[in-house]
Design a protein around this motif. Structure first.
Motif, mmCIF file in Angstrom:
data_model
loop_
_atom_site.group_PDB
_atom_site.id
_atom_site.type_symbol
_atom_site.label_atom_id
_atom_site.label_comp_id
_atom_site.label_asym_id
_atom_site.label_seq_id
_atom_site.Cartn_x
_atom_site.Cartn_y
_atom_site.Cartn_z
ATOM 1 N N GLY A 64 -2.015 0.207 14.781
ATOM 2 C CA GLY A 64 -1.884 -0.765 13.702
ATOM 3 C C GLY A 64 -0.884 -0.306 12.653
ATOM 4 O O GLY A 64 -0.005 0.510 12.923
ATOM 5 N N SER A 65 -1.028 -0.810 11.429
ATOM 6 C CA SER A 65 -0.118 -0.451 10.338
ATOM 7 C C SER A 65 -0.574 0.840 9.663
ATOM 8 O O SER A 65 -1.657 1.361 9.956
ATOM 9 C CB SER A 65 -0.092 -1.577 9.300
ATOM 10 N N PHE A 66 0.256 1.356 8.739
ATOM 11 C CA PHE A 66 -0.123 2.553 7.990
ATOM 12 C C PHE A 66 -1.427 2.316 7.240
ATOM 13 O O PHE A 66 -2.325 3.159 7.229
ATOM 14 C CB PHE A 66 0.992 2.925 7.007
ATOM 15 N N SER A 67 -1.549 1.140 6.620
ATOM 16 C CA SER A 67 -2.763 0.797 5.887
ATOM 17 C C SER A 67 -3.986 0.772 6.806
ATOM 18 O O SER A 67 -5.064 1.271 6.460
ATOM 19 C CB SER A 67 -2.586 -0.562 5.202
ATOM 20 N N GLN A 68 -3.808 0.220 8.012
ATOM 21 C CA GLN A 68 -4.915 0.151 8.971
ATOM 22 C C GLN A 68 -5.310 1.531 9.469
ATOM 23 O O GLN A 68 -6.497 1.818 9.673
ATOM 24 C CB GLN A 68 -4.524 -0.758 10.144
ATOM 25 N N VAL A 69 -4.310 2.400 9.668
ATOM 26 C CA VAL A 69 -4.597 3.785 10.093
ATOM 27 C C VAL A 69 -5.427 4.485 9.025
ATOM 28 O O VAL A 69 -6.447 5.137 9.325
ATOM 29 C CB VAL A 69 -3.293 4.559 10.353
ATOM 30 N N CYS A 70 -5.030 4.353 7.772
ATOM 31 C CA CYS A 70 -5.750 4.994 6.661
ATOM 32 C C CYS A 70 -7.178 4.448 6.548
ATOM 33 O O CYS A 70 -8.128 5.199 6.313
ATOM 34 C CB CYS A 70 -5.000 4.788 5.346
ATOM 35 N N THR A 71 -7.323 3.146 6.715
ATOM 36 C CA THR A 71 -8.654 2.517 6.663
ATOM 37 C C THR A 71 -9.538 3.048 7.780
ATOM 38 O O THR A 71 -10.715 3.371 7.570
ATOM 39 C CB THR A 71 -8.530 0.989 6.773
ATOM 40 N N LYS A 72 -8.979 3.149 8.993
ATOM 41 C CA LYS A 72 -9.742 3.627 10.156
ATOM 42 C C LYS A 72 -10.175 5.076 9.967
ATOM 43 O O LYS A 72 -11.321 5.440 10.236
ATOM 44 C CB LYS A 72 -8.865 3.509 11.411
ATOM 45 N N ALA A 82 -9.760 7.249 0.347
ATOM 46 C CA ALA A 82 -9.589 5.799 0.436
ATOM 47 C C ALA A 82 -8.141 5.489 0.793
ATOM 48 O O ALA A 82 -7.239 6.254 0.458
ATOM 49 C CB ALA A 82 -9.957 5.156 -0.893
ATOM 50 N N PRO A 83 -7.885 4.370 1.475
ATOM 51 C CA PRO A 83 -6.513 3.995 1.846
ATOM 52 C C PRO A 83 -5.541 4.013 0.674
ATOM 53 O O PRO A 83 -4.398 4.448 0.806
ATOM 54 C CB PRO A 83 -6.690 2.587 2.416
ATOM 55 N N SER A 84 -5.979 3.537 -0.489
ATOM 56 C CA SER A 84 -5.091 3.531 -1.659
ATOM 57 C C SER A 84 -4.693 4.955 -2.064
ATOM 58 O O SER A 84 -3.565 5.206 -2.493
ATOM 59 C CB SER A 84 -5.771 2.829 -2.840
ATOM 60 N N THR A 85 -5.631 5.891 -1.898
ATOM 61 C CA THR A 85 -5.345 7.297 -2.207
ATOM 62 C C THR A 85 -4.347 7.877 -1.223
ATOM 63 O O THR A 85 -3.490 8.681 -1.594
ATOM 64 C CB THR A 85 -6.641 8.126 -2.188
ATOM 65 N N CYS A 86 -4.447 7.460 0.040
ATOM 66 C CA CYS A 86 -3.494 7.913 1.057
ATOM 67 C C CYS A 86 -2.078 7.489 0.680
ATOM 68 O O CYS A 86 -1.123 8.252 0.831
ATOM 69 C CB CYS A 86 -3.858 7.357 2.432
ATOM 70 N N TYR A 87 -1.955 6.253 0.181
ATOM 71 C CA TYR A 87 -0.656 5.778 -0.273
ATOM 72 C C TYR A 87 -0.149 6.653 -1.421
ATOM 73 O O TYR A 87 1.015 7.066 -1.442
ATOM 74 C CB TYR A 87 -0.763 4.328 -0.765
ATOM 75 N N GLU A 88 -1.016 6.941 -2.374
ATOM 76 C CA GLU A 88 -0.615 7.732 -3.536
ATOM 77 C C GLU A 88 -0.176 9.136 -3.134
ATOM 78 O O GLU A 88 0.800 9.673 -3.657
ATOM 79 C CB GLU A 88 -1.768 7.811 -4.536
ATOM 80 N N ILE A 89 -0.902 9.739 -2.186
ATOM 81 C CA ILE A 89 -0.552 11.083 -1.727
ATOM 82 C C ILE A 89 0.803 11.079 -1.034
ATOM 83 O O ILE A 89 1.631 11.975 -1.236
ATOM 84 C CB ILE A 89 -1.649 11.632 -0.788
ATOM 85 N N ALA A 90 1.038 10.060 -0.220
ATOM 86 C CA ALA A 90 2.328 9.940 0.470
ATOM 87 C C ALA A 90 3.459 9.747 -0.538
ATOM 88 O O ALA A 90 4.529 10.352 -0.426
ATOM 89 C CB ALA A 90 2.293 8.779 1.460
ATOM 90 N N TRP A 91 3.234 8.879 -1.533
ATOM 91 C CA TRP A 91 4.250 8.646 -2.562
ATOM 92 C C TRP A 91 4.523 9.926 -3.358
ATOM 93 O O TRP A 91 5.662 10.218 -3.700
ATOM 94 C CB TRP A 91 3.791 7.545 -3.512
ATOM 95 N N ALA A 92 3.451 10.679 -3.671
ATOM 96 C CA ALA A 92 3.592 11.907 -4.452
ATOM 97 C C ALA A 92 4.397 12.953 -3.688
ATOM 98 O O ALA A 92 5.227 13.664 -4.263
ATOM 99 C CB ALA A 92 2.215 12.468 -4.812
ATOM 100 N N TYR A 93 4.171 13.042 -2.391
ATOM 101 C CA TYR A 93 4.923 13.996 -1.574
ATOM 102 C C TYR A 93 6.392 13.592 -1.512
ATOM 103 O O TYR A 93 7.288 14.443 -1.541
ATOM 104 C CB TYR A 93 4.345 14.089 -0.157
#
Length: 333
Positions: A64-72, A82-93
């Protein structure tokens, strides 16, 4: 295969593209690493977001998408983020990568928190971002970490400075700037005095480029750490020197030719002037002819001693470089 889908985070309608077989394999490997709770969690989330999926419009047939992977991953409790945190960690890196690879500022000695990097991410201008991180590092000397609050304070300082500079430029546009009892004027070619422009004038020759770092020491700007080390070494021996300073000189081969030129270091020692040049990575064999031509212009204008030293030696052994340079000045003339 293409179809329309609404993004869960932004609500935007987007067109998706499926990953290639090679990208599918990379996706599976990265997810496997996440599941193993690899210590480099930040890196793998960043890799998945910015290298595998690249944009939120791409999708894996298998995962699926990045969001779906994080949710799974969150639902399966493989990672408790949480998926939103995964986004934040990726953005921070990604922000960390910009600082070290694009802006090229060394932050290995300090911990720049995720929230600090997310705060820095809000600034889109590379030039302003560079000034913010440099200010934060300067303000936090001796501290092991830089927090979100440190970035906010640094940003406020930068914008306060820019605001004050803008006010001064606005005043100077009325032909004069009054500071105490002093007045400054922009001198025109024909009329003698003309209104100042919004161009930032600085007799120190180091310009600000968005993707190149500027190093500061004792209120002066330098292009490299090697230049800073040479400045410190010259300071230790107590000689008069002017770093990255513009000089006005004559080209003897041309009629009525006056021009600006810059040397890395003008050094005055035992009644004689010399130029010390720090040759970095940009000084390549093919540019040597131009450099020699530039050196001859200085020599035509009375600077007989011009010595070039390799960037790496200047950074590692600045005192040896300065000692050798001053010995050359002492012997010549």
């Amino acid at each position: 295969m293409f179809y329309i889908k609404v993004d869960a985070l932004t609500g935007e309608i987007m067109e998706e593209k499926y990953l290639s077989p090679k990208e599918e394999l990379e996706c599976s490997r990265t997810i496997a690493s996440l599941i193993k709770r690899n210590k480099e969690l930040e890196y793998f989330l960043w890799y998945l977001k910015f290298k595998v999926f690249k944009t939120d419009k791409r999708k894996s047939r298998q995962h699926g998408s990045f969001s779906q992977v994080c949710t799974k991953l969150y639902q399966d409790k493989n990672i408790s983020l949480a998926p939103s945190t995964c986004y934040e960690i990726a953005w921070a890196y990604e922000e960390k990568r910009l600082i070290t690879e694009v802006i090229q500022i060394d932050i290995s000695h300090v911990n720049l928190s995720v929230h600090a990097r997310l705060q820095l991410r809000k600034e889109t201008s590379i030039e302003i971002k560079t000034k913010i991180i440099q200010t934060a590092l300067s303000d936090c000397i001796g501290k092991k970490s830089i927090t979100q609050k440190d970035i906010i304070n640094a940003k406020n300082k930068i914008f306060q400075y820019l605001h004050e500079k803008e006010k001064l430029l606005s005043i100077s546009n009325n032909q004069t700037t009054k500071i105490g009892i002093a007045k400054t004027y922009a001198v025109g070619v024909d009329s003698g005095v003309s209104p100042c422009t919004n161009e930032v004038i600085n007799n120190q020759g180091v310009p600000f480029y968005p993707n190149k770092p500027i190093y500061t020491w004792q209120g002066m700007r330098f292009r490299s750490k090697a230049e800073v080390q040479i400045a410190k070494a010259l300071d230790r021996v107590g000689v008069l020197f002017m770093p990255n300073c513009l000089a006005r000189l004559t080209d003897p081969r041309k009629t009525d030719s006056r021009r600006n030129m810059e040397a890395d270091f003008f050094v005055f020692y035992e009644g004689k002037w010399g130029i010390l040049e720090v040759d970095g990575p940009s000084h390549k064999p093919e540019s040597r002819v131009n450099e020699q031509e530039r050196d001859r212009l200085f020599q035509h204008n009375g600077i007989a001693i011009i010595q070039r030293f390799i960037n790496s030696r200047c950074e590692r052994h600045p005192d040896d470089v300065v000692r050798e340079f001053l010995q050359i000045i002492k012997k010549i003339g």
